[in-house]
Design an enzyme around this catalytic site. Structure first.
Site: not given
Lengths: 119, 99, 114
Positions: A39, A77-79, A82
């Site tokens: 994501f 989820v991409c840090v 995010g």
């Protein structure tokens, strides 16, 4: 065959997450594997557990959580994306994990196909 | 190569750009709002008709039905379901989304 | 290959695509970037974003060389359509025809449209 999926739009605003979900379900039904769902961009908003759509609508976040439970999917989820959008461990829905962009690149390398869903 | 397009041709240039860059023998699948490109009688029909033959054109049935266009799909466009979309992605060594 | 078709600043796609590109450099892959359609605007010289208070990431394209990312392909037709020339770009690139670009796209293992 191993599929990697990339989702770049948030839920409800855009159909990208819906299409990716239907694609993932169809791929699993055909005996393929989903290597990872990554994501990115506003796509990180698919992972917030604070999502509460009206009763008569689909629950996009829970739908991903459930699919992950049933099929052992790796929802990443991409840090960085995010953090930009306020998506952190505290509001992360079950079944998702936060990690780096390297996970996407790795999926591009390890999966047989990488399919991008966005706007 | 499988080209994936999800934009209405009446709003964005993604389909035109895709068709200009799709090599002979490649496949194009119209999903989401891009299915409007495959509607009979629309201004986009001619452009798509010119491409058919050089490339294989598919459209996602669930998206067509959701938009009330089930009986208006132009000739030469093959309608597939999500499983068919998966098959196309599996059959082609690479794919590209024209976002 | 990363296929960049979106203009910078109006949306975040160009910036976040560049962040993926930088990470991919660490994976010892044969990375290339294609710029076509509005994507060519990403590389235009003289972008000053101070007044809109948005991060100006255009100098980062000049840093790609330091990451061993040297395959920057720009489509000639897209430049011409926008009244631009190679001299308007911030970084050395290979300008090529759509036909040549297609040939390179077809040769990839993975194409990420962004």
């Amino acid at each position: 065959m191993k599929f990697g999926l990339m989702i770049n739009e948030g839920p409800y605003s855009h159909q990208a997450s819906d299409t990716a979900y239907q694609f993932a379900k169809a791929a699993l039904a055909r005996g393929h594997q989903i290597h990872r769902v990554f994501f990115y961009n506003d796509g990180v908003n698919n992972a917030t557990r604070l999502t509460e759509p009206p009763q008569d609508d689909r629950h996009i976040v829970n739908r991903w959580t459930k699919l992950a439970e049933e099929h052992g999917l790796d929802l990443v989820v991409c840090v960085a994306a995010g953090l930009r959008r306020g998506l952190v461990d505290e509001n992360l829905a079950p079944g998702f994990r936060i990690s780096g962009l390297g996970q996407l690149v790795e999926s591009g390398i390890q999966a047989d196909r990488l399919v991008v869903f966005g706007d | 190569m499988l080209h994936i397009v999800n934009k209405s041709p009446y709003e964005r240039t993604a389909l035109a750009s895709c068709l200009a860059h799709a090599a002979k023998g490649s496949a194009v699948i119209l999903i989401e709002d891009a299915v409007y490109a495959a509607v009979k009688g629309g201004a986009a029909e001619a452009e798509l008709a010119r491409a058919i033959g050089r490339v294989d054109v598919y459209a996602l049935g669930p998206d067509i039905e959701a938009r009330g266009m089930k009986d208006r799909v132009m000739d030469g466009v093959k309608v597939v379901d999500y499983g068919g979309f998966v098959d196309l992605a599996a059959e082609h060594r690479t794919n590209q989304s024209w976002l | 290959m990363f296929v960049n078709r979106k203009a910078p600043h109006g949306t975040i796609y160009a910036l976040e695509a560049l962040e993926v590109v930088l990470i991919s450099a660490a994976f010892d892959q044969d990375v290339s970037l294609a710029f076509l359609d509005d994507g060519v605007y990403q590389l235009v010289k003289g972008q000053h974003t101070k007044a809109i208070d948005v991060k100006n990431f255009s100098p980062t394209y000049r840093a790609l060389e330091g990451y061993d990312i040297e395959k920057l392909y720009v489509e000639r037709e897209s430049l011409e359509q926008r009244g631009l020339t190679e001299g308007d770009l911030i970084v050395p690139v290979a300008v090529m025809s759509a036909e040549e670009l297609v040939r390179r796209m077809e040769a990839q293992d993975v194409v990420i449209g962004c």
